[in-house]
Motif scaffolding. Structure first.
Motif, PDB file in Angstrom:
ATOM      1  N   PHE A  14       0.854  -1.184   0.000  1.00  0.00           N
ATOM      2  CA  PHE A  14       0.000   0.000   0.000  1.00  0.00           C
ATOM      3  C   PHE A  14       0.888   1.232   0.000  1.00  0.00           C
ATOM      4  O   PHE A  14       2.079   1.154   0.304  1.00  0.00           O
ATOM      5  CB  PHE A  14      -0.949   0.009   1.207  1.00  0.00           C
ATOM      6  N   VAL A  15       0.313   2.352  -0.361  1.00  0.00           N
ATOM      7  CA  VAL A  15       1.033   3.624  -0.432  1.00  0.00           C
ATOM      8  C   VAL A  15       0.435   4.564   0.597  1.00  0.00           C
ATOM      9  O   VAL A  15      -0.776   4.796   0.616  1.00  0.00           O
ATOM     10  CB  VAL A  15       0.937   4.247  -1.840  1.00  0.00           C
ATOM     11  N   GLY A  16       1.276   5.076   1.465  1.00  0.00           N
ATOM     12  CA  GLY A  16       0.816   5.961   2.531  1.00  0.00           C
ATOM     13  C   GLY A  16       1.675   5.783   3.752  1.00  0.00           C
ATOM     14  O   GLY A  16       2.687   5.064   3.730  1.00  0.00           O
ATOM     15  N   GLU A  17       1.270   6.394   4.832  1.00  0.00           N
ATOM     16  CA  GLU A  17       2.046   6.320   6.065  1.00  0.00           C
ATOM     17  C   GLU A  17       2.147   4.889   6.564  1.00  0.00           C
ATOM     18  O   GLU A  17       1.161   4.158   6.616  1.00  0.00           O
ATOM     19  CB  GLU A  17       1.382   7.183   7.150  1.00  0.00           C
ATOM     20  N   LYS A  18       3.368   4.495   6.920  1.00  0.00           N
ATOM     21  CA  LYS A  18       3.604   3.128   7.378  1.00  0.00           C
ATOM     22  C   LYS A  18       4.200   3.153   8.778  1.00  0.00           C
ATOM     23  O   LYS A  18       4.530   4.194   9.315  1.00  0.00           O
ATOM     24  CB  LYS A  18       4.505   2.383   6.399  1.00  0.00           C
ATOM     25  N   GLY A  19       4.309   1.950   9.364  1.00  0.00           N
ATOM     26  CA  GLY A  19       4.807   1.850  10.722  1.00  0.00           C
ATOM     27  C   GLY A  19       3.665   1.761  11.717  1.00  0.00           C
ATOM     28  O   GLY A  19       2.486   1.687  11.367  1.00  0.00           O
ATOM     29  N   GLY A  20       4.007   1.780  12.991  1.00  0.00           N
ATOM     30  CA  GLY A  20       3.007   1.688  14.045  1.00  0.00           C
ATOM     31  C   GLY A  20       2.724   0.247  14.428  1.00  0.00           C
ATOM     32  O   GLY A  20       3.397  -0.685  13.988  1.00  0.00           O
TER      33      GLY A  20
END
Length: 539
Positions: free
Chosen positions: A406-412
């Motif tokens: 996916f494209v977007g904020e990652k992590g967490g």
């Protein structure tokens, strides 16, 4: 030369292997499954089907039949009502010294749950045993072209850069055949000979203990005065866990010492003695149908992939049954992997898309195993207030992939502290009831075998651009505009997805958000083509 060539060979015909065959055949992939047992459901441990898994079964048309053949889950507080219909199952976990305590009001509540997932899912969870569920899955997979062979074991396999060559043997005749597959899925259970042969290590708390599971038929309703409950912990000298399997059968599980208890002590006669002690009903007629021994453990494979071989289900994560996450998590593994294999085999995704299977499912598998461990240990210790405990809906439906396709904020974290299915990439698409051609449809039901672009009311350019970009790349995609193609009668779509009237949401074939644009952007076609190339590993 191989006797048979196939795109995917699945080894193991339990729930996770059958889910792999079913979801691959749903995607149009030719798949061959082998299982050494000659019949389904040798271990009757799984009965709870989560709302998320029911979404997956809905996509292949099985959801109505599962509900018809299973028990209906209802909120836990209804357990106090005597003489309830046998097909109702309140989500209540009780503690009692003996079974009659439930009937005379001396039982205590350890946990009460609801089935209200209306804001999270269009489906409700169900209760349907493996012996009923697995034949349905076989029938649907075979109708879609899957080849499923029971009584057949894999004797050996060799992996090379282009695929896997396996030798399989029909146990009844001894006849062998060579199968050449592009990919192999190891759904061969907790001990997974394939995982062991690959040298894949595991991490976790290891073996917790050994469990004896007894499947039996008895009129327990007369003892509890027709009160229904999900689970009862019977706390006495034969302490164990009791739960209803279907309308007439029950399962009782208890810890035992395999070194101290000889095989004879786990016979049906010994099981009957243990049951009578645990239930506190020495004269109750009981029909013992099956006695199984199994290892209760907490282990997660350190990798889910080795070349062209993938692990799913118990082969890559095993944990206590507390919470009922095991089989559901494994079937969701299979669903995640199926569309990616289909995309690569059809040529519209790059090979490295398959790396995202482990990137996505490993963090979720580990977090889910840890939650089952917490539930198992806190219930054993009588402490339900563990600070790391997560809500069941977060675990089963609201998990988020920290990394992946996916494209977007990652992590967490894979499991957040609160349920937030809000349109962020890496989460399952938010559930919103819409209307298409006069029929009610959830956003969750729109993406089953293609990408889906959901454009906000003033986002027509996104829909046109997505169709053009996907067409240029040969990627299957359907585009809908809210307010034009899909009516939003309740006016919730923008609020739930985090979009403005000019925004858009791109959903993967497995229902997870792949990309989101809250508002308008420069050149939608160029942007979406770049996004699709990144997600499908074409960039």
């Amino acid at each position: 030369m191989a006797d048979r060539e196939v795109s995917v060979l699945v080894v193991g015909g339990g729930l996770n292997g059958l889910a792999s065959a079913l979801f691959l055949s749903q995607q149009g992939v030719d798949v061959h499954l082998v299982e050494r047992n000659d019949k389904t459901a040798q271990l009757l441990r799984a009965a709870g089907v989560s709302a998320r898994t029911m979404e997956l079964f809905h996509s292949v048309g099985l959801e109505p039949e599962i509900r018809e053949r299973g028990l209906r889950l209802i909120p836990g507080e209804h357990w106090t009502e005597p003489h309830s219909p046998v097909d109702l199952l309140p989500r209540a976990i009780l503690g009692a010294k003996r079974l009659s305590d439930i009937g005379n009001g001396r039982a205590f509540v350890m946990e009460e749950g609801t089935v209200e997932v209306a804001d999270a899912s269009p489906m409700e969870p169900a209760w349907c045993g493996q012996d009923r569920l697995e034949p349905m899955m076989i029938r649907e997979a075979v109708q879609r072209g899957a080849r499923i062979e029971f009584g057949t074991e894999m004797v050996s396999y060799e992996q090379d850069a282009d695929g896997v060559t396996a030798v399989v043997r029909t146990l009844a005749t001894g006849a062998e055949q060579r199968i050449r597959a592009r990919y192999l899925i190891a759904a061969d259970g907790v001990t997974s000979p394939i995982r062991e042969s690959l040298g894949i290590t595991r991490s976790g708390n290891g073996t917790i203990g050994h469990v004896l599971s007894i499947l039996f038929e008895a009129d327990l309703d007369s003892v509890v005065e027709g009160r229904r409950f999900l689970i009862a912990y019977l706390l006495n000298e034969a302490a164990g866990l009791l739960h209803r399997f279907d309308e007439t059968r029950w399962v009782f599980g208890l810890f035992f010492d395999p070194e101290r208890h000889a095989e004879a002590e786990t016979s049906k006669d010994k099981a009957l003695e243990l049951l009578r002690t645990a239930l506190g009903e020495p004269d109750l007629p009981i029909d013992i149908q099956l006695v199984n021994r199994w290892r209760l453990a907490h282990d997660v494979a350190d990798t889910y992939r080795s070349g062209r071989i993938f692990l799913v289900g118990d082969a890559c994560h095993v944990h206590p049954p507390a919470g009922g996450y095991g089989a559901n998590s494994g079937m969701q593994d299979a669903h995640n992997l199926a569309w990616k294999l289909a995309a690569v085999l059809r040529g519209w995704a790059g090979e490295s898309l398959l790396d995202s299977y482990e990137q996505e499912r490993h963090p979720v598998g580990k977090a889910t195993a840890d939650q089952a461990w917490i539930r198992q240990t806190t219930r054993s210790e009588g402490d339900g207030g563990h600070p790391d405990l997560r809500n069941s809906t977060v675990i089963s439906t609201g998990y988020r992939y920290p990394e992946g396709a996916f494209v977007g904020e990652k992590g967490g974290e894979a499991l957040e502290t609160e349920l937030r299915i809000d349109g962020r990439p890496g989460l399952r698409v938010p559930h919103v009831w819409l209307e298409r051609e006069g029929a009610k449809v959830s956003t969750v039901e729109l993406a089953t075998d293609t990408f889906v672009l959901l454009a906000a009311p003033d986002g027509a350019s996104w829909a046109d651009a997505a169709t053009a970009a996907a067409g240029a790349l040969g990627i299957p995609l359907s585009a809908y505009r809210i307010g034009t193609d899909l009516a939003d009668a309740e006016g919730r779509f923008l609020q739930v997805t985090g979009l403005t009237p000019q925004g858009a949401l791109l959903v993967r074939p497995d229902g997870f958000v792949a990309w989101r644009s809250p508002g308008a952007a420069g050149d939608p076609r160029v942007l979406l083509q770049d996004v699709l190339e990144q997600i499908t590993a074409r960039a």
